[in-house]
Enzyme design. Structure first.
Site, mmCIF file in Angstrom:
data_model
loop_
_atom_site.group_PDB
_atom_site.id
_atom_site.type_symbol
_atom_site.label_atom_id
_atom_site.label_comp_id
_atom_site.label_asym_id
_atom_site.label_seq_id
_atom_site.Cartn_x
_atom_site.Cartn_y
_atom_site.Cartn_z
ATOM 1 N N HIS A 72 17.474 -14.210 -6.483
ATOM 2 C CA HIS A 72 17.696 -13.881 -8.578
ATOM 3 C C HIS A 72 18.065 -12.926 -8.751
ATOM 4 O O HIS A 72 17.759 -11.705 -7.969
ATOM 5 C CB HIS A 72 15.949 -14.113 -8.353
ATOM 6 C CG HIS A 72 15.736 -15.207 -9.097
ATOM 7 N ND1 HIS A 72 14.430 -15.663 -9.560
ATOM 8 C CD2 HIS A 72 16.046 -16.354 -8.088
ATOM 9 C CE1 HIS A 72 14.073 -17.106 -9.795
ATOM 10 N NE2 HIS A 72 14.719 -17.355 -8.477
ATOM 11 N N TYR A 200 9.195 -13.006 -18.495
ATOM 12 C CA TYR A 200 8.180 -12.194 -18.712
ATOM 13 C C TYR A 200 7.845 -12.752 -20.185
ATOM 14 O O TYR A 200 8.768 -12.002 -21.017
ATOM 15 C CB TYR A 200 7.651 -10.431 -18.615
ATOM 16 C CG TYR A 200 7.588 -10.912 -16.542
ATOM 17 C CD1 TYR A 200 9.021 -10.804 -15.861
ATOM 18 C CD2 TYR A 200 6.209 -10.886 -16.071
ATOM 19 C CE1 TYR A 200 8.199 -10.592 -14.022
ATOM 20 C CE2 TYR A 200 6.385 -10.126 -14.648
ATOM 21 C CZ TYR A 200 7.547 -10.264 -13.642
ATOM 22 O OH TYR A 200 7.267 -9.773 -12.502
ATOM 23 N N PRO A 292 -0.524 -7.309 -10.968
ATOM 24 C CA PRO A 292 1.122 -8.270 -10.627
ATOM 25 C C PRO A 292 2.012 -8.177 -11.966
ATOM 26 O O PRO A 292 2.618 -8.594 -11.068
ATOM 27 C CB PRO A 292 -0.224 -9.524 -10.580
ATOM 28 C CG PRO A 292 -1.014 -9.945 -11.719
ATOM 29 C CD PRO A 292 -1.963 -8.682 -11.530
ATOM 30 N N LYS A 296 4.571 -6.165 -7.356
ATOM 31 C CA LYS A 296 4.524 -5.102 -6.124
ATOM 32 C C LYS A 296 3.313 -4.744 -5.016
ATOM 33 O O LYS A 296 3.672 -4.376 -4.243
ATOM 34 C CB LYS A 296 3.884 -3.681 -6.970
ATOM 35 C CG LYS A 296 5.772 -3.982 -7.880
ATOM 36 C CD LYS A 296 6.691 -3.337 -6.460
ATOM 37 C CE LYS A 296 7.897 -2.889 -7.585
ATOM 38 N NZ LYS A 296 9.516 -4.026 -7.429
ATOM 39 N N TYR A 384 12.022 -2.802 -9.818
ATOM 40 C CA TYR A 384 11.862 -4.190 -9.335
ATOM 41 C C TYR A 384 12.122 -4.191 -8.635
ATOM 42 O O TYR A 384 11.589 -5.174 -7.724
ATOM 43 C CB TYR A 384 12.102 -4.792 -10.774
ATOM 44 C CG TYR A 384 11.435 -6.199 -10.461
ATOM 45 C CD1 TYR A 384 10.333 -6.863 -11.515
ATOM 46 C CD2 TYR A 384 11.692 -7.763 -10.170
ATOM 47 C CE1 TYR A 384 9.833 -7.663 -11.817
ATOM 48 C CE2 TYR A 384 11.783 -8.625 -10.022
ATOM 49 C CZ TYR A 384 10.089 -8.837 -10.870
ATOM 50 O OH TYR A 384 9.914 -9.891 -10.882
HETATM 51 P P1 RFL Z 1 -4.875 -9.937 2.093
HETATM 52 O O1 RFL Z 1 -3.433 -10.809 1.820
HETATM 53 O O2 RFL Z 1 -6.062 -9.572 1.137
HETATM 54 O O3 RFL Z 1 -5.079 -9.870 3.637
HETATM 55 C C1 RFL Z 1 -6.703 -9.807 4.477
HETATM 56 C C2 RFL Z 1 -6.886 -10.775 4.702
HETATM 57 O O4 RFL Z 1 -8.409 -9.383 6.116
HETATM 58 C C3 RFL Z 1 -9.619 -10.756 6.208
HETATM 59 N N1 RFL Z 1 -10.533 -9.993 6.274
HETATM 60 C C4 RFL Z 1 -10.715 -10.222 7.156
HETATM 61 N N2 RFL Z 1 -10.671 -10.440 8.501
HETATM 62 C C5 RFL Z 1 -11.304 -10.101 10.008
HETATM 63 N N3 RFL Z 1 -12.449 -9.281 9.345
HETATM 64 C C6 RFL Z 1 -12.906 -9.375 7.332
HETATM 65 N N4 RFL Z 1 -14.738 -8.447 7.675
HETATM 66 C C7 RFL Z 1 -12.590 -8.642 7.168
HETATM 67 N N5 RFL Z 1 -12.017 -9.157 5.189
HETATM 68 C C8 RFL Z 1 -11.249 -9.576 5.138
HETATM 69 C C9 RFL Z 1 -8.518 -11.588 4.607
HETATM 70 O O5 RFL Z 1 -9.307 -12.940 4.794
HETATM 71 C C10 RFL Z 1 -7.277 -11.519 4.601
HETATM 72 O O6 RFL Z 1 -6.798 -12.696 5.310
HETATM 73 O O7 RFL Z 1 -4.518 -8.462 2.098
HETATM 74 P P2 RFL Z 1 -2.487 -7.239 2.845
HETATM 75 O O8 RFL Z 1 -2.067 -8.641 3.520
HETATM 76 O O9 RFL Z 1 -2.647 -6.132 2.752
HETATM 77 O O10 RFL Z 1 -1.623 -8.315 1.306
HETATM 78 C C11 RFL Z 1 -1.491 -8.236 0.227
HETATM 79 C C12 RFL Z 1 -0.915 -8.629 -0.260
HETATM 80 O O11 RFL Z 1 -1.996 -10.249 -0.038
HETATM 81 C C13 RFL Z 1 -1.440 -8.917 -2.037
HETATM 82 O O12 RFL Z 1 -0.877 -7.555 -2.561
HETATM 83 C C14 RFL Z 1 -0.763 -9.589 -2.993
HETATM 84 O O13 RFL Z 1 -1.179 -11.245 -3.179
HETATM 85 C C15 RFL Z 1 -1.722 -9.559 -4.232
HETATM 86 N N6 RFL Z 1 -1.751 -10.486 -5.702
HETATM 87 C C16 RFL Z 1 -0.548 -10.780 -5.944
HETATM 88 N N7 RFL Z 1 0.296 -9.467 -5.797
HETATM 89 C C17 RFL Z 1 1.980 -10.346 -6.116
HETATM 90 O O14 RFL Z 1 2.746 -9.395 -5.646
HETATM 91 N N8 RFL Z 1 1.747 -10.423 -7.560
HETATM 92 C C18 RFL Z 1 0.647 -11.845 -7.551
HETATM 93 O O15 RFL Z 1 0.790 -12.956 -8.394
HETATM 94 C C19 RFL Z 1 -0.112 -11.600 -6.769
HETATM 95 N N9 RFL Z 1 -1.442 -12.433 -7.361
HETATM 96 C C20 RFL Z 1 -2.827 -11.168 -5.225
HETATM 97 C C21 RFL Z 1 -2.831 -12.071 -6.101
HETATM 98 C C22 RFL Z 1 -3.897 -10.577 -4.878
HETATM 99 C C23 RFL Z 1 -5.248 -11.667 -4.723
HETATM 100 N N10 RFL Z 1 -6.347 -11.758 -4.421
HETATM 101 C C24 RFL Z 1 -6.416 -9.996 -3.655
HETATM 102 C C25 RFL Z 1 -7.578 -11.584 -4.721
HETATM 103 C C26 RFL Z 1 -3.424 -13.235 -6.675
HETATM 104 C C27 RFL Z 1 -4.937 -12.788 -5.395
HETATM 105 C C28 RFL Z 1 -6.014 -14.224 -6.408
HETATM 106 C C1 PHB Z 2 4.594 -15.579 -9.361
HETATM 107 O O1 PHB Z 2 4.754 -15.979 -8.881
HETATM 108 O O2 PHB Z 2 3.063 -15.105 -8.220
HETATM 109 C C2 PHB Z 2 5.060 -14.115 -9.244
HETATM 110 C C3 PHB Z 2 5.750 -13.805 -9.733
HETATM 111 C C4 PHB Z 2 6.611 -12.471 -10.719
HETATM 112 C C5 PHB Z 2 5.358 -11.935 -10.701
HETATM 113 C C6 PHB Z 2 3.532 -11.587 -9.894
HETATM 114 C C7 PHB Z 2 3.509 -13.175 -9.656
HETATM 115 O O3 PHB Z 2 5.169 -10.199 -11.271
#
Ligand code: RFL
Ligand code: PHB
Length: 389
Positions: A72, A200, A292, A296, A384
């Site tokens: 994009h 957005y 989110p 980032k 971004y």
């Molecule tokens: P993760 O992905 O949470 O992975 C951590 C892993 O550790 C495991 N774990 C354990 N393993 C062993 N023993 C334990 N006691 C443990 N406790 C936990 C978990 O099962 C998991 O597999 O962290 P990581 O790898 O640092 O990655 C970070 C990203 O996942 C996170 O920053 C983003 O996904 C944040 N986030 C979003 N970011 C965006 O940029 N756009 C989004 O739309 C977006 N949606 C989200 C999200 C984070 C969410 N969380 C954390 C609830 C939506 C959700 C629901």
């Molecule tokens: C997504 O596609 O999940 C998404 C994209 C942009 C954002 C947050 C989430 O800022």
């Protein structure tokens, strides 16, 4: 069992680190609390900074992303004054890649299997020991059997609720946090996105975002109150609300369809200012959370992993400790800038329950300024696409 780097958590941070270490000839073992199916099923981020794209290429796990990811060159901000396109490529020379965290997780897990990187699912009761000694170890149980994993270093990649941050003395007390008075309701559906780029929307009814996973799979979000329950949001109500907030004549038509996934997440900013102690280093959500709105979360995990990977390679192959000693300082410098951007995008585009008329005028003035000023657009664009690291 013995290894060089014990990685706690098999999310994107842990899986990326293990694959990078493998390419550099360094052994690691990943301990993941959940099953593979559960870990793969989580729907999260979708936008990759170009630095994250490069990192996945460096780790040798980019084939699917390169084939199916959507490059994009811009995104839009929809507001009362119209639709403002931020031309990322023209303003910075770089774009972003739209490719889901779910897909990245699958690619990284497949690479672990192909490379025989030990990835132990359903590891329960993970506990860290002697992290400030030269011989730290991790204990866990699997199928009722107790195990001990000895390692030279431990990477805490276990997300916000994992045990690693708790193992660092003073970590919780060092943390700074901001909770926002709303959450995001997300919906994933196999329908074509309303536009070929992300939109957005700042709307009187609240923020909305139109995103995607492919040309046939859409991801939308709505700002909702913290007391909202998923049961109160049948698919039809979500689609109706999305068209109210996203369709103002400047945006395209929304195609509706059955939800593949729906979830509500509260928004928060959180930074633990202690990211290392002895031989333990925190990466990703274990150390920080961003709302989110700036896309980032996953990208910050990638920069942490890069710093830690480079530091581990210097220490292990050349005995140079500088990178490990300065890990926290380097990582926090970038984390705070991404926190600022995520906070400012959230403050700009969301309606706050107790917002005064003055606060609203400030948002409107900032959007109007942004619409007229190339310099202001460039500030958004360079954040971004991702600040350098
Ligand atoms: P993760 O992905 O949470 O992975 C951590 C892993 O550790 C495991 N774990 C354990 N393993 C062993 N023993 C334990 N006691 C443990 N406790 C936990 C978990 O099962 C998991 O597999 O962290 P990581 O790898 O640092 O990655 C970070 C990203 O996942 C996170 O920053 C983003 O996904 C944040 N986030 C979003 N970011 C965006 O940029 N756009 C989004 O739309 C977006 N949606 C989200 C999200 C984070 C969410 N969380 C954390 C609830 C939506 C959700 C629901
Ligand atoms: C997504 O596609 O999940 C998404 C994209 C942009 C954002 C947050 C989430 O800022």
């Amino acid at each position: 069992m013995k290894t060089t780097v014990a990685i706690i958590g098999g999310g994107v941070s842990g899986l990326m680190l293990a694959n990078l270490l493998h390419v550099a000839g360094i052994e690691s073992v990943i301990l993941e609390r959940h099953t593979r199916a559960y870990t793969e099923g989580r729907i999260r981020a979708g936008v990759l900074e170009y630095g994250t794209v490069e990192l996945l290429r460096k780790a040798g796990v980019s084939a699917n992303m390169d084939a199916h990811g959507l490059p994009h060159g811009g995104f839009s901000l929809l507001h009362e004054g119209g639709k403002l396109r931020i031309d990322l490529t023209a303003l910075t020379g770089h774009g972003v890649m739209v490719y889901g965290q779910t897909e990245i997780t699958i690619d990284l897990m497949d690479a672990c299997a192909a490379r025989a990187i030990p990835l132990i699912f359903e590891a329960e009761n993970v506990a860290l020991h002697d992290i400030d000694s030269p011989a730290p170890f991790v204990t866990y149980t699997k199928n009722g059997t107790h195990h001990r994993l000895e390692a030279a270093f431990i990477a805490g990649c276990d997300g916000f609720h994992g045990p690693s941050r708790q193992a660092i003395p003073g970590a919780e007390a060092s943390a700074l946090e901001k909770l926002y008075p709303f959450g995001w309701l997300g919906i994933l559906a196999d329908v074509p996105p309303m536009d070929h780029e992300l939109i957005y929307a700042d709307h009187p009814r609240g923020f909305a975002l139109s995103s995607m996973r492919s040309a046939t799979r859409s991801r939308y979000y709505l700002q909702v109150g913290l007391d909202e329950k998923l049961e109160d949001w049948p698919d039809a109500r979500i689609w109706e609300e999305l068209s109210l907030r996203l369709h103002n004549g400047a945006a395209g038509h929304i195609t509706t369809g059955p939800a593949l996934e729906k979830s509500i997440v509260p928004l928060r900013s959180f930074v633990c200012q202690k990211l290392q102690h002895g031989r333990l280093f925190l990466c990703g959500d274990a150390g920080h959370i961003v709302p989110p709105t700036g896309a980032k979360g996953l990208n910050l995990a990638a920069s942490d992993v890069t710093y830690l990977f480079e530091a581990l390679v210097s220490q292990i192959t050349q005995g140079d400790e500088t990178g490990l000693k300065t890990y926290e300082t380097r990582a926090l410098a970038r984390i705070w800038k991404a926190e600022r951007f995520s906070w400012s995008m959230t403050m700009l585009t969301h309606r706050f329950p107790t917002q005064s008329a003055f606060d609203r005028r400030m948002q409107q003035a900032e959007l109007a300024y942004l619409a007229q000023s190339q310099a202001a657009q460039k500030v958004i664009a360079e954040n971004y696409i991702g600040l350098p690291y």
